[in-house]
Scaffold this active site. Structure first.
Site, PDB file in Angstrom:
ATOM      1  N   ASP A  67      38.372  49.115  37.387  1.00 53.12           N
ATOM      2  CA  ASP A  67      38.517  48.079  36.447  1.00 53.12           C
ATOM      3  C   ASP A  67      37.252  47.332  35.739  1.00 53.12           C
ATOM      4  O   ASP A  67      36.239  47.660  35.896  1.00 53.12           O
ATOM      5  CB  ASP A  67      39.337  46.930  37.262  1.00 53.12           C
ATOM      6  CG  ASP A  67      38.788  46.697  38.634  1.00 53.12           C
ATOM      7  OD1 ASP A  67      37.545  47.039  38.784  1.00 53.12           O
ATOM      8  OD2 ASP A  67      39.744  46.505  39.441  1.00 53.12           O
ATOM      9  N   ASN A 136      45.859  38.728  47.788  1.00 51.92           N
ATOM     10  CA  ASN A 136      47.104  38.439  47.444  1.00 51.92           C
ATOM     11  C   ASN A 136      47.670  40.017  47.754  1.00 51.92           C
ATOM     12  O   ASN A 136      48.804  40.151  46.931  1.00 51.92           O
ATOM     13  CB  ASN A 136      47.362  38.165  45.867  1.00 51.92           C
ATOM     14  CG  ASN A 136      46.772  38.905  44.910  1.00 51.92           C
ATOM     15  OD1 ASN A 136      46.150  39.954  45.381  1.00 51.92           O
ATOM     16  ND2 ASN A 136      46.809  38.569  43.623  1.00 51.92           N
ATOM     17  N   HIS A 138      46.132  42.816  46.065  1.00 50.99           N
ATOM     18  CA  HIS A 138      46.017  43.716  44.676  1.00 50.99           C
ATOM     19  C   HIS A 138      45.069  44.666  45.221  1.00 50.99           C
ATOM     20  O   HIS A 138      44.344  44.694  46.152  1.00 50.99           O
ATOM     21  CB  HIS A 138      45.832  42.745  43.675  1.00 50.99           C
ATOM     22  CG  HIS A 138      44.240  42.178  43.736  1.00 50.99           C
ATOM     23  ND1 HIS A 138      43.966  41.152  43.069  1.00 50.99           N
ATOM     24  CD2 HIS A 138      43.168  42.615  44.410  1.00 50.99           C
ATOM     25  CE1 HIS A 138      42.565  41.069  42.963  1.00 50.99           C
ATOM     26  NE2 HIS A 138      42.121  41.869  43.788  1.00 50.99           N
ATOM     27  N   GLU A 143      48.051  43.467  40.262  1.00 55.71           N
ATOM     28  CA  GLU A 143      48.511  42.102  40.848  1.00 55.71           C
ATOM     29  C   GLU A 143      50.119  42.342  41.385  1.00 55.71           C
ATOM     30  O   GLU A 143      50.658  43.531  40.994  1.00 55.71           O
ATOM     31  CB  GLU A 143      48.298  41.055  39.856  1.00 55.71           C
ATOM     32  CG  GLU A 143      46.991  40.825  39.367  1.00 55.71           C
ATOM     33  CD  GLU A 143      46.065  40.024  40.230  1.00 55.71           C
ATOM     34  OE1 GLU A 143      46.119  40.264  41.450  1.00 55.71           O
ATOM     35  OE2 GLU A 143      45.075  39.319  39.678  1.00 55.71           O
TER      36      GLU A 143
HETATM   37  C1  F6R Z   1      37.294  45.281  42.302  1.00 58.28           C
HETATM   38  C2  F6R Z   1      38.896  45.398  42.426  1.00 58.28           C
HETATM   39  C3  F6R Z   1      39.283  44.373  43.525  1.00 58.28           C
HETATM   40  C4  F6R Z   1      38.637  44.075  44.499  1.00 58.28           C
HETATM   41  C5  F6R Z   1      39.363  43.096  45.485  1.00 58.28           C
HETATM   42  C6  F6R Z   1      38.673  42.738  46.731  1.00 58.28           C
HETATM   43  O1  F6R Z   1      36.862  46.426  41.300  1.00 58.28           O
HETATM   44  O2  F6R Z   1      39.392  46.472  42.227  1.00 58.28           O
HETATM   45  O3  F6R Z   1      40.606  44.944  43.561  1.00 58.28           O
HETATM   46  O4  F6R Z   1      38.285  45.318  45.346  1.00 58.28           O
HETATM   47  O5  F6R Z   1      39.747  41.923  44.624  1.00 58.28           O
HETATM   48  O6  F6R Z   1      37.424  42.153  46.266  1.00 58.28           O
HETATM   49  P1  F6R Z   1      36.287  41.677  47.229  1.00 58.28           P
HETATM   50  O7  F6R Z   1      35.638  42.842  47.668  1.00 58.28           O
HETATM   51  O8  F6R Z   1      35.358  41.009  46.435  1.00 58.28           O
HETATM   52  O9  F6R Z   1      36.908  40.670  48.256  1.00 58.28           O
END
Ligand code: F6R
Length: 246
Positions: A67, A136, A138, A143
């Protein structure tokens, strides 16, 4: 989805790096999908160490990122382009022509999403997809409510995600939209490795593993994947088996 609980973050990160290294040993031209965020930092550190001290090479591999924020230039300090350069791509021998990150400032974002899907298909699909999980549930920026059939597209970020990521931005305001690889694209990966660390992920992990398989908890989709693993530390596993999954 098989779950493996490691005593701590470092052990989890080392095991995740081993999955990447082993797939490269089997197939030097492996195709990876990679996340940003706090969770994979230990894995990237370990892989960079393996490159420097053990000669692990990434020269023939292809990398796609999950992303990028919409509207953020690739040289913006909070862009995922910069994150990957600083923590991984800039520290290994990856071939720049085989590194793909969605362009947040593409003049036509929809066309950029189509281009990205086409590049994944042209690379032969994803071999190993490494993911983090949001509080959440995701995965990528898919989301809660994201269709399991979705492809790479522009999405609205949830308020909770924007709040968690706000610290990376001036005035604590994270962008409202992003480009994310879709759920179906993730699901088609031949192998998926979901990483989770810390008590603030325990609820999402329990919901994904023990709640219903539902679009309201995107990571739950991985339970029906034929080759998905969840690597987690004891803190992230602390709500499993307690019947608290929603
Ligand atoms: C980032 C992504 C998100 C993160 C998720 C966890 O490229 O795709 O889905 O993997 O938000 O983020 P952290 O590791 O910072 O808790």
């Amino acid at each position: 989805m098989r779950a493996r609980v490691f005593p701590d973050y470092d052990a989890m990160s080392a095991a995740a790096a081993d999955v990447v290294a082993q797939s490269l040993e089997q197939l030097p031209s492996a195709v990876f999908m990679l996340p940003t965020g706090i969770t994979p930092l230990g894995m990237y550190r370990r892989l960079v160490d393996m490159h420097r001290s053990e000669g692990l090479t990434f020269a023939e591999a292809t990398f796609f990122n999950l992303d990028e924020y919409l509207g953020l230039a690739s040289d913006h300090a909070a862009s995922y382009h910069m994150y990957m350069k600083e923590h991984f791509y800039g520290l290994i021998d990856a071939d720049p022509t085989r590194i793909f990150v969605p362009e947040g400032t593409a003049p036509d974002p929809e066309a950029e999403c189509e281009r990205y899907e086409a590049a994944i298909a042209e690379a032969g699909g994803i071999g190993v997809c490494v993911l983090g999980i949001g509080r959440n549930g995701h995965i990528g920026f898919n989301e809660p409510g994201a269709s399991f059939d979705s492809r790479t597209r522009v999405v609205e970020l949830s308020e909770s995600t924007r709040k968690v990521n706000a610290g990376d931005f001036e005035a604590d305001r994270a962008p409202e939209r992003a480009i994310t690889v879709g759920m179906a694209t993730i699901f088609e990966s031949r192998e998926v490795l979901l990483l989770a660390s810390g008590t603030n992920k325990a609820g999402a992990v329990a919901a994904a593993m023990e709640g219903d398989v539902s679009e309201s908890v995107p990571a739950s989709m991985l339970r029906s994947h034929p080759n998905a693993s969840l690597f987690l530390d004891e803190d992230a596993a602390s709500d499993l088996g307690r019947g608290v999954a929603g």
